[in-house]
Design a protein around this motif. Sequence first.
Motif, PDB file in Angstrom:
ATOM      1  N   GLY A 229      -5.907   6.333 -12.787  1.00  0.00           N
ATOM      2  CA  GLY A 229      -4.791   6.323 -13.546  1.00  0.00           C
ATOM      3  C   GLY A 229      -3.991   5.251 -13.687  1.00  0.00           C
ATOM      4  O   GLY A 229      -3.018   5.277 -14.532  1.00  0.00           O
ATOM      5  N   LEU A 230      -3.914   4.152 -12.771  1.00  0.00           N
ATOM      6  CA  LEU A 230      -3.178   3.089 -12.641  1.00  0.00           C
ATOM      7  C   LEU A 230      -4.032   1.979 -13.331  1.00  0.00           C
ATOM      8  O   LEU A 230      -3.383   0.947 -14.225  1.00  0.00           O
ATOM      9  N   TYR A 231      -5.446   1.827 -13.212  1.00  0.00           N
ATOM     10  CA  TYR A 231      -5.934   0.656 -13.694  1.00  0.00           C
ATOM     11  C   TYR A 231      -7.230   1.196 -14.246  1.00  0.00           C
ATOM     12  O   TYR A 231      -8.211   1.917 -13.556  1.00  0.00           O
ATOM     13  N   ASP A 232      -7.465   0.798 -15.539  1.00  0.00           N
ATOM     14  CA  ASP A 232      -8.667   1.483 -16.189  1.00  0.00           C
ATOM     15  C   ASP A 232      -9.698   0.151 -16.182  1.00  0.00           C
ATOM     16  O   ASP A 232      -9.880  -0.488 -16.916  1.00  0.00           O
TER      17      ASP A 232
ATOM     18  N   LYS B  53     -12.556  -1.011 -18.585  1.00  0.00           N
ATOM     19  CA  LYS B  53     -12.345  -1.712 -19.799  1.00  0.00           C
ATOM     20  C   LYS B  53     -12.565  -3.374 -19.704  1.00  0.00           C
ATOM     21  O   LYS B  53     -12.767  -4.095 -20.632  1.00  0.00           O
ATOM     22  N   VAL B  54     -12.694  -3.739 -18.413  1.00  0.00           N
ATOM     23  CA  VAL B  54     -12.839  -4.709 -17.836  1.00  0.00           C
ATOM     24  C   VAL B  54     -14.084  -5.203 -17.295  1.00  0.00           C
ATOM     25  O   VAL B  54     -14.506  -6.026 -16.616  1.00  0.00           O
TER      26      VAL B  54
ATOM     27  N   ILE C  61     -11.524  -2.896  -6.185  1.00  0.00           N
ATOM     28  CA  ILE C  61     -12.028  -3.091  -7.511  1.00  0.00           C
ATOM     29  C   ILE C  61     -12.443  -4.483  -7.464  1.00  0.00           C
ATOM     30  O   ILE C  61     -11.885  -5.366  -7.162  1.00  0.00           O
TER      31      ILE C  61
ATOM     32  N   VAL D 215     -13.642  -8.294 -11.749  1.00  0.00           N
ATOM     33  CA  VAL D 215     -12.648  -8.726 -12.489  1.00  0.00           C
ATOM     34  C   VAL D 215     -12.035 -10.110 -12.091  1.00  0.00           C
ATOM     35  O   VAL D 215     -12.207 -10.667 -11.526  1.00  0.00           O
TER      36      VAL D 215
ATOM     37  N   HIS E 272       0.207   6.331  -4.511  1.00  0.00           N
ATOM     38  CA  HIS E 272      -0.081   4.934  -4.703  1.00  0.00           C
ATOM     39  C   HIS E 272       0.806   3.903  -3.771  1.00  0.00           C
ATOM     40  O   HIS E 272       1.850   3.840  -4.116  1.00  0.00           O
ATOM     41  N   LEU E 273       0.577   3.671  -2.556  1.00  0.00           N
ATOM     42  CA  LEU E 273       1.209   2.808  -1.795  1.00  0.00           C
ATOM     43  C   LEU E 273       1.465   1.250  -2.321  1.00  0.00           C
ATOM     44  O   LEU E 273       2.753   0.806  -2.670  1.00  0.00           O
ATOM     45  N   TYR E 274       0.404   0.664  -2.772  1.00  0.00           N
ATOM     46  CA  TYR E 274       0.438  -0.618  -3.286  1.00  0.00           C
ATOM     47  C   TYR E 274      -0.948  -1.007  -3.567  1.00  0.00           C
ATOM     48  O   TYR E 274      -1.942  -0.436  -3.108  1.00  0.00           O
ATOM     49  N   THR E 275      -0.916  -2.193  -4.154  1.00  0.00           N
ATOM     50  CA  THR E 275      -2.371  -2.899  -4.485  1.00  0.00           C
ATOM     51  C   THR E 275      -2.435  -4.235  -3.887  1.00  0.00           C
ATOM     52  O   THR E 275      -1.168  -4.827  -4.200  1.00  0.00           O
ATOM     53  N   ARG E 276      -3.123  -4.692  -3.116  1.00  0.00           N
ATOM     54  CA  ARG E 276      -3.242  -6.045  -2.652  1.00  0.00           C
ATOM     55  C   ARG E 276      -4.125  -6.767  -3.646  1.00  0.00           C
ATOM     56  O   ARG E 276      -5.424  -6.155  -3.729  1.00  0.00           O
ATOM     57  N   TRP E 277      -3.843  -7.834  -3.975  1.00  0.00           N
ATOM     58  CA  TRP E 277      -4.899  -8.750  -4.647  1.00  0.00           C
ATOM     59  C   TRP E 277      -5.314  -9.813  -3.941  1.00  0.00           C
ATOM     60  O   TRP E 277      -4.536 -10.723  -3.428  1.00  0.00           O
TER      61      TRP E 277
ATOM     62  N   TRP F  38      -5.429  -3.782 -19.055  1.00  0.00           N
ATOM     63  CA  TRP F  38      -6.456  -2.579 -18.359  1.00  0.00           C
ATOM     64  C   TRP F  38      -5.402  -1.909 -17.569  1.00  0.00           C
ATOM     65  O   TRP F  38      -5.877  -0.972 -16.786  1.00  0.00           O
TER      66      TRP F  38
ATOM     67  N   ALA G 158      -2.503   0.903 -16.894  1.00  0.00           N
ATOM     68  CA  ALA G 158      -1.866   2.082 -17.613  1.00  0.00           C
ATOM     69  C   ALA G 158      -0.108   1.654 -17.691  1.00  0.00           C
ATOM     70  O   ALA G 158       0.324   1.999 -18.716  1.00  0.00           O
TER      71      ALA G 158
ATOM     72  N   ILE H  66      -0.379 -11.694  -2.615  1.00  0.00           N
ATOM     73  CA  ILE H  66       0.364 -11.062  -3.663  1.00  0.00           C
ATOM     74  C   ILE H  66      -0.002  -9.543  -3.622  1.00  0.00           C
ATOM     75  O   ILE H  66      -1.088  -9.018  -3.318  1.00  0.00           O
TER      76      ILE H  66
ATOM     77  N   GLU I 124       1.287  -5.560  -5.444  1.00  0.00           N
ATOM     78  CA  GLU I 124       1.900  -5.094  -6.481  1.00  0.00           C
ATOM     79  C   GLU I 124       2.109  -3.471  -6.290  1.00  0.00           C
ATOM     80  O   GLU I 124       1.424  -2.823  -5.710  1.00  0.00           O
TER      81      GLU I 124
END
Lengths: 162, 158
Positions: free
Chosen positions: A77-80, A83-84, A117, A120, A155-160, B28, B30, B44, B46
């Motif tokens: 629901g946050l990242y589709d 699509k990539v 994920i 990407v 959703h607490l957070y996303t680490r990249w 991509w 939402a 980083i 988010e």
Amino acid sequence: MLTDVRSRIDTTLVWVIVLRIGLLFAIVVLRPVLVERGPGQAVMATEDVHRLKDVRLEPVTVPVLVDRDRAIGIAKGLYDWDKVGGTVDTFLKSVTDPAVNRGPDPVENRPVWMIHISNVALPQGGPWNPETGEAEPGRVLRHAYGFIDANSGEHLYTRWTE
Amino acid sequence: MCTSGVSHSVTLLNGSQWVQVGWRYYHWYANPMMYCEVTDPYDIVEFSLTERPMPSSSSDPADKFWDCYLDNAFKFGKSSVVLGFSSGTSVNGQGEAHQSHVQIGKVAPAKLLFSDLQWRRKSDGGWPAMNIVENNSPVPYGNDEPAVGQMRVWTNAH
């Protein structure tokens, strides 16, 4: 004699009904506390642990309320990622994250679904530096780890990472 | 937004080191995400945004941490000892597009306002308004200063 048989049949029917109601109750009401003590997880690779360097990851030893499919649905629901061309694998871990545990709601020994994920490429540039008159070098981020609270579904957070 | 993304951010720099807070949106995603980013060691993270987000960051000399907030709620913090600096030499507000035709919103250009920009003065702990110095932005960027202590940035459309 006939009355005895009918009485036994009635009693049996009552028990069947009681058991069915009990089973229904267990499936609908109790199921959430029984889900996920590990199935559906990928084995976390050394590379994943390395990318998440400062984050402490331990096995989850208690049942959690959110199952894997729901956690993936929350992340989707946050990242589709379709699509990539992204792909996901999942880990259920007890997480302690020193960078986000200083506030009133610390991430400390918290059961978390980690939605990884990959496949990407997210460009992230550096800031303009007035001292050099140039932008700091950017980088391409290739791995996201969405941290979904395994009990609340938040959703607490996303680490990249690269 | 085609197949790319855009971010808008405020960065505090000290030489080649920096801490940055802002929001970004890729095709991509939402919704836009707020992010906190630090360099050396790079990190980083988010966060999902509320409807009217107010990202900010600050360093408290007492606890020696760079902290990142969303709507005044703590989100992320890194020790200034680890990062190697506890005060900055300049603050940079910027937009950043990852393809030349990126645009936020349906009407172009959609300008993002940074309002109430302040900096913490070390000598007395005061928070005066920032002295905005505008750079001439190259295509596809634009920026202006609609009021003292405010800054707008945007990226142009196709």
